[in-house]
Design an enzyme around this catalytic site. Sequence first.
Site, PDB file in Angstrom:
ATOM      1  N   HIS A 363      -7.378  -3.016  -0.914  1.00 12.38           N
ATOM      2  CA  HIS A 363      -6.766  -1.799  -0.361  1.00 12.38           C
ATOM      3  C   HIS A 363      -6.366  -0.770  -1.405  1.00 12.38           C
ATOM      4  CE1 HIS A 363      -6.108  -3.223   3.827  1.00 12.38           C
ATOM      5  NE2 HIS A 363      -6.095  -4.413   3.245  1.00 12.38           N
ATOM      6  N   LYS A 546       4.345   9.729   4.923  1.00 16.77           N
ATOM      7  CA  LYS A 546       3.696   8.619   4.213  1.00 16.77           C
ATOM      8  C   LYS A 546       4.650   8.151   3.121  1.00 16.77           C
ATOM      9  CE  LYS A 546       0.313  11.564   3.286  1.00 16.77           C
ATOM     10  NZ  LYS A 546      -0.884  10.871   3.717  1.00 16.77           N
ATOM     11  N   ARG A 547       4.343   6.993   2.511  1.00 17.43           N
ATOM     12  CA  ARG A 547       5.153   6.575   1.370  1.00 17.43           C
ATOM     13  C   ARG A 547       5.110   7.648   0.279  1.00 17.43           C
ATOM     14  NH1 ARG A 547       7.194   1.177   1.049  1.00 17.43           N
ATOM     15  NH2 ARG A 547       7.775   1.805  -1.045  1.00 17.43           N
ATOM     16  N   LYS A 552      -0.152  10.656  -4.049  1.00 11.36           N
ATOM     17  CA  LYS A 552      -0.245  11.283  -2.728  1.00 11.36           C
ATOM     18  C   LYS A 552       0.150  12.760  -2.788  1.00 11.36           C
ATOM     19  CE  LYS A 552       0.852   6.922  -0.303  1.00 11.36           C
ATOM     20  NZ  LYS A 552      -0.271   6.618   0.594  1.00 11.36           N
ATOM     21  N   THR A 654      -4.281   6.070   6.832  1.00  6.76           N
ATOM     22  CA  THR A 654      -4.439   5.810   8.256  1.00  6.76           C
ATOM     23  C   THR A 654      -3.586   6.807   9.045  1.00  6.76           C
ATOM     24  OG1 THR A 654      -2.779   4.085   7.968  1.00  6.76           O
ATOM     25  CG2 THR A 654      -5.068   3.364   8.179  1.00  6.76           C
ATOM     26  N   LYS A 658      -4.214   8.908  12.694  1.00  5.09           N
ATOM     27  CA  LYS A 658      -3.253   9.021  13.808  1.00  5.09           C
ATOM     28  C   LYS A 658      -3.006  10.486  14.136  1.00  5.09           C
ATOM     29  CE  LYS A 658      -1.267   4.894  11.856  1.00  5.09           C
ATOM     30  NZ  LYS A 658      -0.295   4.379  10.872  1.00  5.09           N
TER      31      LYS A 658
END
Length: 809
Positions: A363, A546-547, A552, A654, A658
């Site tokens: 992952h 998100k985290r 990111k 992910t 969504k």
Amino acid sequence: MDFRNGIGLRPLGSSAAEFEQDLLSNLYYRRGTTVESASAQDAYESLVLTVRDRLAARRAKTTAAHYAANPRWVYYLSAEYLLGRQLEQNILYSGTGEIATAALKALGVSPEEMDELDIEPGLGNGGLGRLAACLVDAMATLDIPAIGYGIRYDFGIFKQTFVDGAQVEKPDDWTFQGNPWEFPAPDDRQTVFFYGYTSRDESGRTKWIPGEIVLGEPSHMLVPGFGTETVNIVRLWRARGSESSFDLERFSAGQYAEAVQEAVRAENISKVLYPDDSTELGRELRLKQQYFLVSCSLRDIIRRFRLWGGPWTDFPSKAVIQLNDTHPSLAIPELMRLLVDEEGLGWDEAWLLTQRTFAYTCHTLLPEALETWPVAMFERLLPRHLEIIYEINQRLLEEVRSRYPGDTDRVRRMSLIQEEPERRVRMANLAVVGTSAVNGVAELHSKLLAETTLHDFAEMWPGKFRNVTNGVSPRRFVRIANPALSELITTALGDSRWVSDLDRLRGLERFADDPLFLRSWRDIKRANKVRLGLGDPDALMDVMVKRFHEYKRQQLKLLHVITQYHRIKDNPNGNHVPRTILFAGKAAPAYHAAKSIIKLINAVAAAIDADPAVARYLKVVFPPNYNVTLGELIIPAADLSEQISLAGKEASGTGNMKLALNGALTIGTLDGANIEIRDRVGAENFFLFGLDTPAAIALKSSGYNPRSYYEQDDELRAALDAILSGAFNGVGKEVAESLLHWDEYLTLADFRAYVECQEAVDRAWQDQTAWTRSSLLNTARSGFFSSDRTVSDYASTIWHVEPVRVARD
Ligand code: NBG
């Protein structure tokens, strides 16, 4: 054991009256109270039991059908599950929505009140744990015989609070009121060894003499399939001391702490979920957790295999064990140990069985996120496993040497043991060697894995590597999270089959030019913003959930916010598109850089709030404690989905799926699953910007100088200078400094392209009809991202399993 389970039981009624009768019985007999004196908690637990019983009946039928079929089972091993709240899901899946609502009236409580009491089990950190939950949901929905194995942490992911804008972590005591959804099964408990030493008996067999023995006690939660009778389970292990771990003598002597210390040490193994999803924590307790999960689960799998009898050679045809990242990869040496030491199989035979049984999902791409453990720690905690790993390694390296003679560098890279600067065991290498299939989680990720992170292995065994693009549960993230949209879709498509056949959403395309339909679509989005209750429902809802991680790039979004703030201040009467910028997410408690970004966002939000001229157009909100429940509220309300990681860093994402499914348009880089989303929804319905992976790599290797961007871009400079000059209450200078001096994730390099792309977003927003059309097309074309499709990909390309249908009564 009687496997005609459930046959002959009194069926539970499906009428409102029968449901109410059962609810009241549960209130009287299981909670020991009456309608007059029941608390909300009493009502909630009685409701849970009433719903649960209906699923338990299906579970019994499922067990019977599985036993009769004796199929190849999928065993999903995962250190994390983010299951989300159970009540609404289980009411939906058991088809008891209307009768439950009617029955609750008798108790004078509302379904919403009951949902509030339903505590989300936060047994995961982020995407990896939620993916596990979406996959088990899909396995049940597709009638695949499966068990998810995990750990029943006493404390799940920490609760995030803000104190002066800074993240402060509070423990998540999620079972404080008990957990009425679970079924404890103490009779299936297992014994787990740690420490000690190994010795050989006369026949040459190795024996592990442990230094510590701990018990693993399972309990399970039901995982119903949607639109089918199948009910699978997740089985979660909890550590406890043995019967003799309580020292009565010491207790009697007043040594209370000493009396329980052994039990406490044992129980600590399942005490907390490590709040860390990318970097290795380097703590023995974590390795202990991993082995605990693996050892309990493998013994349980073998116990189940033995229910049918059959030689070991049958094992792989009855069990496929999917390793969710490297956390459970100790299962490989553990199965070898059980087969060779305990069952007396020869090494070669055991190794073939082991490889055929396991498959591994990777992952990440970040090399620093690939787990390694110090050899010295391994030797102390798991002495026999280290011997087995050495043996596996020796055979591996022999093969490498014979395939690539003279390539000592390759031998060094592929070894299961890293030598420098400290000897460590490389868990990803172990997971690749010990399995028959290795997959990445999006096309780009799988390609990059084979080209970079796991290149040597992919070159040696190209047939082992494949891609399975992630997916999300349409039940959880559309049907439950977005009831109004679901109803509209069902009406438009004529039925609700899309909920378990998501490609049917394509049928919505026919409405893309229907003004009335687009109107309803937009009204629902607006109503979802009102439901969320953060910001003006007519403003563009711009969402980054998100985290927190530097790759990111929440900091990139923040630089855009500050730039927008400056533009509005400079031109207060300009034609600015009103936006609500919503951030949500947690940072690992020890990840200081990420926590600084959180604090800075909160400071910028406060500065904007305090400035009425700006606040008309711009609002930054940051609800604390992002979790599945909050995601279910935010995602349906989003207009714009921020997926702005540096290309080549996000394995999949992910949240991006969504949000697209709920009609948000994505602004994103060519990273992870963004690429596949854009391919499907159409480039004209996606805001693309930024460096792609080759350009990012090239820029880094040419000697990236973030300061040159600062010097050349006035708005970027103004944004960073504002932070450096203390404009946001003096907060966040270290964030700006680090960007200027280092900027590992090329934030400044992508800034201008990002801001320009946001201008394109503003222009697109001006034409609400066109925007809504794009929103509709995002939903219509995202059916591919259902976890049902992901699971059928796993089933056909890796697991080679067949569904077992459970007959309806
Ligand atoms: C995460 C990735 C995400 C991905 C999820 C689920 C880890 C180690 N990896 O990009 O960062 O969507 O896994 O596959 O948590």
